[in-house]
Design an enzyme around this catalytic site. Sequence first.
Site, PDB file in Angstrom:
ATOM      1  CD  GLU A 187     -26.349 -12.226   9.448  1.00  0.00           C
ATOM      2  OE1 GLU A 187     -27.551 -11.916   9.550  1.00  0.00           O
ATOM      3  OE2 GLU A 187     -25.875 -13.302   9.864  1.00  0.00           O
ATOM      4  N   GLY A 211     -25.325  -5.901  -5.543  1.00  0.00           N
ATOM      5  CA  GLY A 211     -24.345  -4.845  -5.727  1.00  0.00           C
ATOM      6  C   GLY A 211     -24.042  -4.034  -4.500  1.00  0.00           C
ATOM      7  CB  CYS A 230     -23.621  -5.839   7.884  1.00  0.00           C
ATOM      8  SG  CYS A 230     -24.041  -4.730   6.524  1.00  0.00           S
TER       9      CYS A 230
END
EC number: 2.3.1.181
Length: 226
Positions: free
Chosen positions: A78, A165, A183
Amino acid sequence: MFTTRPEPAVIRHLGQADYEPTFAAMRAFTDARTADTPDELWIVEHPPVFTLGLGADRGHLLAGAAQIPVVQTDRGGEVTYHGPGQVVIYLLMDLRRNKPGGKLYARQFVHKIEQAIINVLAAYNLAGERVEGAPGIYIADGPKRGAKIAALGLKVRGNGCTYHGVSLNVAMDLAPFTWINPCGYAGLETVDMRTMGVEAALADVQLALAKELVALLDVGAEAAVA
C-alpha cells in the site's frame, strides 16, 4: 535451468537522491540485465515522498498528505513514506541463481530481508518481530510494542529479477506517517530508532543493514561504487 551467480553483488551508495529517477533507474537496470549481470544493492536516502503500491487505495492518504509528492509504483503493498533519516536499500537481484541452498523463492527472500532488519535492531539492543500477514518489522516489546519501524515492498518479475526493497527508520520527522494509513493500516503507529532511545548515525545503520543483507542473501559483495 537455473543460472549461476557470476560475481559478487555490487553495493552502490547513491547518497540523497530523488525517488522518481531512482525508480526509473531500477526498472532500466532490470530491463537491461542479463544472466551474467551481477546483483546490486543500492543504498539511498530520499527527500520526502509518499509511494503507492500497485493495488494501493488512495483513500489511505489522509489530511496533510498533499504537502508531499505522491508517486505511483509497481511494487507490492500500500502507501508508505520515505524521507531524510531513513535507510533505504533497493535489492536488484536474480532469485533464480544457484546458491548453496538452491534458488531463492519470493517468500524466502522476504524472510531473509526481515531477518536482516531484526539482526541490525538487535545489535542496537532493540527487539524487532514479524507480524503475520503484514510485511515489515515491528517493535516486539515495551510501551511501543506493535509500532512499525521498517517497511518492505518488492517487485519480483516473472523471470525472477527483483527491485524495490526495504526501509528502516533511524532518525526521522515522523509526522508524515500520521498523514497516511501506513501500509494500509489505520492508526498504525510508526517509530524510528531515535524514538526507541537509540542515537545512531545514518551511515552506520546503512552499512550494518547492507552487511546483514549480503550475508543472509549469500551474495558476497564488492567494494562500494559511488
